[in-house]
Design an enzyme around this catalytic site. Structure first.
Site, PDB file in Angstrom:
ATOM      1  CE  LYS A  35      48.445  46.795  41.259  1.00  0.00           C
ATOM      2  NZ  LYS A  35      47.915  46.744  42.647  1.00  0.00           N
ATOM      3  N   PRO A 142      47.483  35.840  38.804  1.00  0.00           N
ATOM      4  CG  PRO A 142      48.026  34.982  40.893  1.00  0.00           C
ATOM      5  CD  PRO A 142      48.589  35.763  39.772  1.00  0.00           C
ATOM      6  CB  ALA A 143      41.728  36.975  38.445  1.00  0.00           C
ATOM      7  N   GLY A 144      42.069  38.854  41.070  1.00  0.00           N
ATOM      8  CA  GLY A 144      41.645  39.137  42.441  1.00  0.00           C
ATOM      9  C   GLY A 144      42.799  39.018  43.418  1.00  0.00           C
ATOM     10  CB  ALA A 145      46.276  38.396  42.950  1.00  0.00           C
ATOM     11  N   GLY A 148      47.225  43.567  39.673  1.00  0.00           N
ATOM     12  CA  GLY A 148      46.992  44.380  38.484  1.00  0.00           C
ATOM     13  C   GLY A 148      46.916  43.607  37.186  1.00  0.00           C
ATOM     14  CB  ALA A 150      42.127  42.846  34.761  1.00  0.00           C
ATOM     15  CB  SER A 151      45.139  47.203  35.444  1.00  0.00           C
ATOM     16  OG  SER A 151      44.021  47.204  36.315  1.00  0.00           O
ATOM     17  CB  SER A 152      49.206  44.404  33.556  1.00  0.00           C
ATOM     18  OG  SER A 152      50.450  44.417  32.880  1.00  0.00           O
ATOM     19  CG  ASP A 184      46.090  50.116  39.598  1.00  0.00           C
ATOM     20  OD1 ASP A 184      46.052  49.103  40.310  1.00  0.00           O
ATOM     21  OD2 ASP A 184      46.043  51.279  40.033  1.00  0.00           O
TER      22      ASP A 184
HETATM   23  C1  LIG Z   1      43.486  48.521  44.662  1.00  0.00           C
HETATM   24  C2  LIG Z   1      44.314  48.926  43.471  1.00  0.00           C
HETATM   25  C3  LIG Z   1      45.642  49.496  43.963  1.00  0.00           C
HETATM   26  O1  LIG Z   1      46.577  49.590  42.922  1.00  0.00           O
HETATM   27  O2  LIG Z   1      44.619  47.838  42.581  1.00  0.00           O
HETATM   28  P1  LIG Z   1      44.240  46.287  42.671  1.00  0.00           P
HETATM   29  O3  LIG Z   1      44.375  45.807  44.067  1.00  0.00           O
HETATM   30  O4  LIG Z   1      42.826  46.203  42.202  1.00  0.00           O
HETATM   31  O5  LIG Z   1      45.216  45.622  41.755  1.00  0.00           O
HETATM   32  C4  LIG Z   1      43.591  49.967  42.601  1.00  0.00           C
HETATM   33  O6  LIG Z   1      43.292  51.113  43.363  1.00  0.00           O
HETATM   34  C5  LIG Z   1      42.306  49.404  41.994  1.00  0.00           C
HETATM   35  O7  LIG Z   1      41.847  50.367  41.070  1.00  0.00           O
HETATM   36  P2  LIG Z   1      40.836  49.907  39.917  1.00  0.00           P
HETATM   37  O8  LIG Z   1      41.487  48.848  39.092  1.00  0.00           O
HETATM   38  O9  LIG Z   1      40.291  51.108  39.271  1.00  0.00           O
HETATM   39  O10 LIG Z   1      39.688  49.239  40.768  1.00  0.00           O
HETATM   40  P3  LIG Z   1      38.345  48.721  40.106  1.00  0.00           P
HETATM   41  O11 LIG Z   1      38.378  47.230  40.238  1.00  0.00           O
HETATM   42  O12 LIG Z   1      38.094  49.333  38.785  1.00  0.00           O
HETATM   43  O13 LIG Z   1      37.341  49.386  41.141  1.00  0.00           O
HETATM   44  C6  LIG Z   1      36.465  48.599  41.879  1.00  0.00           C
HETATM   45  C7  LIG Z   1      35.921  49.472  43.006  1.00  0.00           C
HETATM   46  O14 LIG Z   1      36.980  49.779  43.912  1.00  0.00           O
HETATM   47  C8  LIG Z   1      36.779  51.059  44.512  1.00  0.00           C
HETATM   48  N1  LIG Z   1      37.938  51.929  44.258  1.00  0.00           N
HETATM   49  C9  LIG Z   1      38.817  51.662  43.245  1.00  0.00           C
HETATM   50  C10 LIG Z   1      39.894  52.518  43.052  1.00  0.00           C
HETATM   51  C11 LIG Z   1      40.044  53.638  43.885  1.00  0.00           C
HETATM   52  N2  LIG Z   1      41.073  54.500  43.721  1.00  0.00           N
HETATM   53  N3  LIG Z   1      39.133  53.874  44.869  1.00  0.00           N
HETATM   54  C12 LIG Z   1      38.090  53.029  45.070  1.00  0.00           C
HETATM   55  O15 LIG Z   1      37.271  53.250  45.999  1.00  0.00           O
HETATM   56  C13 LIG Z   1      35.516  51.620  43.858  1.00  0.00           C
HETATM   57  O16 LIG Z   1      34.391  51.277  44.648  1.00  0.00           O
HETATM   58  C14 LIG Z   1      35.450  50.846  42.553  1.00  0.00           C
HETATM   59  O17 LIG Z   1      34.150  50.778  42.004  1.00  0.00           O
HETATM   60  N1  LIG Z   2      42.456  40.408  31.203  1.00  0.00           N
HETATM   61  C1  LIG Z   2      41.944  40.028  32.382  1.00  0.00           C
HETATM   62  N2  LIG Z   2      42.643  39.233  33.197  1.00  0.00           N
HETATM   63  C2  LIG Z   2      42.129  38.863  34.402  1.00  0.00           C
HETATM   64  N3  LIG Z   2      40.920  39.235  34.879  1.00  0.00           N
HETATM   65  C3  LIG Z   2      40.191  40.030  34.089  1.00  0.00           C
HETATM   66  C4  LIG Z   2      40.663  40.469  32.814  1.00  0.00           C
HETATM   67  N4  LIG Z   2      39.727  41.270  32.288  1.00  0.00           N
HETATM   68  C5  LIG Z   2      38.720  41.330  33.181  1.00  0.00           C
HETATM   69  N5  LIG Z   2      38.974  40.579  34.255  1.00  0.00           N
HETATM   70  C6  LIG Z   2      38.088  40.466  35.436  1.00  0.00           C
HETATM   71  O1  LIG Z   2      38.663  41.362  36.414  1.00  0.00           O
HETATM   72  C7  LIG Z   2      38.698  40.748  37.692  1.00  0.00           C
HETATM   73  C8  LIG Z   2      39.865  41.328  38.470  1.00  0.00           C
HETATM   74  O2  LIG Z   2      41.041  40.908  37.823  1.00  0.00           O
HETATM   75  P1  LIG Z   2      42.455  41.427  38.420  1.00  0.00           P
HETATM   76  O3  LIG Z   2      43.520  40.767  37.638  1.00  0.00           O
HETATM   77  O4  LIG Z   2      42.431  41.271  39.910  1.00  0.00           O
HETATM   78  O5  LIG Z   2      42.372  42.947  38.037  1.00  0.00           O
HETATM   79  P2  LIG Z   2      43.145  44.213  38.634  1.00  0.00           P
HETATM   80  O6  LIG Z   2      44.103  43.733  39.701  1.00  0.00           O
HETATM   81  O7  LIG Z   2      43.801  44.801  37.444  1.00  0.00           O
HETATM   82  O8  LIG Z   2      42.024  45.061  39.170  1.00  0.00           O
HETATM   83  C9  LIG Z   2      38.821  39.250  37.401  1.00  0.00           C
HETATM   84  O9  LIG Z   2      38.229  38.490  38.438  1.00  0.00           O
HETATM   85  C10 LIG Z   2      38.077  39.083  36.077  1.00  0.00           C
HETATM   86  O10 LIG Z   2      36.730  38.724  36.312  1.00  0.00           O
END
Ligand SMILES: C[C@@](CO)(OP(=O)(O)O)[C@H](O)COP(=O)(O)OP(=O)(O)OC[C@H]1O[C@@H](n2ccc(N)nc2=O)[C@H](O)[C@@H]1O
Ligand SMILES: Nc1ncnc2c1ncn2[C@@H]1O[C@H](COP(=O)(O)OP(=O)(O)O)[C@@H](O)[C@H]1O
Length: 352
Positions: A35, A142-145, A148, A150-152, A184
């Site tokens: 996403k 990619p992870a940490g990108a 989404g 892991a969420s997907s 997400d």
């Molecule tokens: C930033 C977003 C934007 O879509 O996605 P990604 O960049 O990760 O894909 C999301 O808010 C990622 O939400 P989520 O997937 O729950 O994040 P997690 O890795 O579980 O949360 C890690 C930490 O991020 C902070 N966090 C997360 C979500 C949120 N709405 N507020 C926060 O402050 C919190 O400290 C939480 O402990």
């Molecule tokens: N199915 C998965 N795919 C990728 N990473 C995962 C998965 N499950 C757990 N993780 C952990 O979650 C971390 C964040 O992955 P990421 O794909 O950035 O997640 P999101 O963007 O959904 O928060 C990774 O570094 C990995 O350690």
């Protein structure tokens, strides 16, 4: 608290009341989309350490591949690999000679910390299943990108399990599991029977509202060889005194008005992410030099995306960026560049 009317495994009562337990070894397959956050604003910091956000997300056709098989053995087993291969992904990111970075970016857990395993263990618990699941996950996201991945994957696992135990993917217990696994995850399960290609999420990200789209959007997504911790980016962020509203973006998406979309896109996490990962500035500068005005961080980064007008323009810009990033890359500074388009959630699950 999950209501006690939920179906038990034997027999699993499907939504239409007749038992439709799929046989052991039945296989569900799906492609888990990544996403992009076209808009992400911080509304306020909550007492539970999370932020209330206002975000508009679109699924894109950059997908992981997930296969879930019903197994007579209780529990969840997960095998994982990268596509086209871990070695090739490491070479593209120029981290093949840096074992530590290669491990930190490409070693995804396959135990219960993987969101696929966590999601399926919760589904088995909630529906009191006496059997289990064997899963195969092929990663491209990619992870940490901030894409989404892991969420997907977690949402796709929930959707596959729902098909295998003949329960609606919209079952309240499954929606509850999704929200519990990550902010997400509900987005990737969509809003209902009607597939969506843009959704506005508020709260932690679990309150979803449909967003009409006047047409598909085309992007070039660039993932620099650095993964960012979502927690660290949020921790370094500032909630603005006067948060912006996504309404202008929502209107421009419905009208497919590209100029207005470009004007109303924003990501409040961009500033802290660029401080934590200066490579992001190099990417944004390369996109500008390549003649594309919009380049924005997705989610908490580190991936960025440029909005373009067509698949042809996306392929042309991607080719130009790969060449320019190869020229300017310092050792270990590779990047993955892809032309992508919006797709729809929930992803289709096929049974074999
Ligand atoms: C930033 C977003 C934007 O879509 O996605 P990604 O960049 O990760 O894909 C999301 O808010 C990622 O939400 P989520 O997937 O729950 O994040 P997690 O890795 O579980 O949360 C890690 C930490 O991020 C902070 N966090 C997360 C979500 C949120 N709405 N507020 C926060 O402050 C919190 O400290 C939480 O402990
Ligand atoms: N199915 C998965 N795919 C990728 N990473 C995962 C998965 N499950 C757990 N993780 C952990 O979650 C971390 C964040 O992955 P990421 O794909 O950035 O997640 P999101 O963007 O959904 O928060 C990774 O570094 C990995 O350690």
């Amino acid at each position: 608290m999950i209501d006690d009317t939920r179906p038990r495994e034997s027999p699993v009562i499907s939504t239409n009341g007749s038992p439709q337990l799929l046989p052991i070894d039945a296989i569900a397959r799906t492609r888990a989309p990544a996403k992009l956050n076209l808009f992400l604003e911080l509304v306020n910091r909550r007492d539970d350490g999370f932020h209330n956000i206002d975000t508009v997300m679109v699924p894109i056709d950059w997908c992981d591949q997930l296969q879930v098989t019903r197994s007579v053995d209780p529990g969840v087993r997960l095998s994982l690999d990268w596509l086209p291969s871990r070695e090739i992904v490491a070479q593209r990111l120029q981290i093949e000679n840096d074992p530590q970075r290669e491990a930190s970016m490409l070693s995804i857990p396959t135990d219960k910390t993987n969101l696929v395993t966590r999601a399926l263990m919760r589904v088995a618990e909630v529906f009191e299943l006496e059997t289990g699941f064997d899963c195969k996950l092929l990663k491209t996201i990619p992870a940490g990108a901030g894409m989404g991945g892991a969420s997907s994957d977690a949402a796709s696992a929930i959707a596959c399990a729902a098909k295998l135990i003949s329960v609606s993917p919209r079952h309240p217990a499954l929606i509850e599991v999704a929200a519990e696994i990550g902010s997400d995850v509900p987005f990737f399960l969509g809003l209902g029977s009607e597939p969506m290609s843009a959704i506005r999420a508020t709260g932690r990200g679990e309150n979803l509202a449909p967003v009409a789209m006047g047409g598909r959007l085309d992007f070039v997504v660039i993932y620099p060889s650095v993964s960012l911790s979502t927690a660290k980016v949020y921790a370094a962020s500032q909630v603005p005194a006067d948060p912006r509203n996504a309404a202008d973006l929502v209107l421009s998406l419905a009208n497919a008005n590209h100029e207005a979309i470009e004007e109303s896109m924003m990501n409040r996490l961009s500033h802290p992410a660029r401080i934590l990962a200066p490579q992001i500035d190099e990417i944004i500068e390369s996109v500008w030099r390549a003649g594309c005005r919009t380049c924005q961080l997705t989610g908490s980064g580190s991936a960025c995306f440029a909005l373009v007008r067509s698949p042809v323009e996306a392929r042309r810009l991607a080719k130009k960026l790969r060449a320019s990033l190869r020229e300017t890359a310092h050792p270990g500074g590779g990047a993955i560049v892809a032309a992508t388009r919006t797709t729809r959630v929930p992803a289709i699950v096929s049974i074999h």
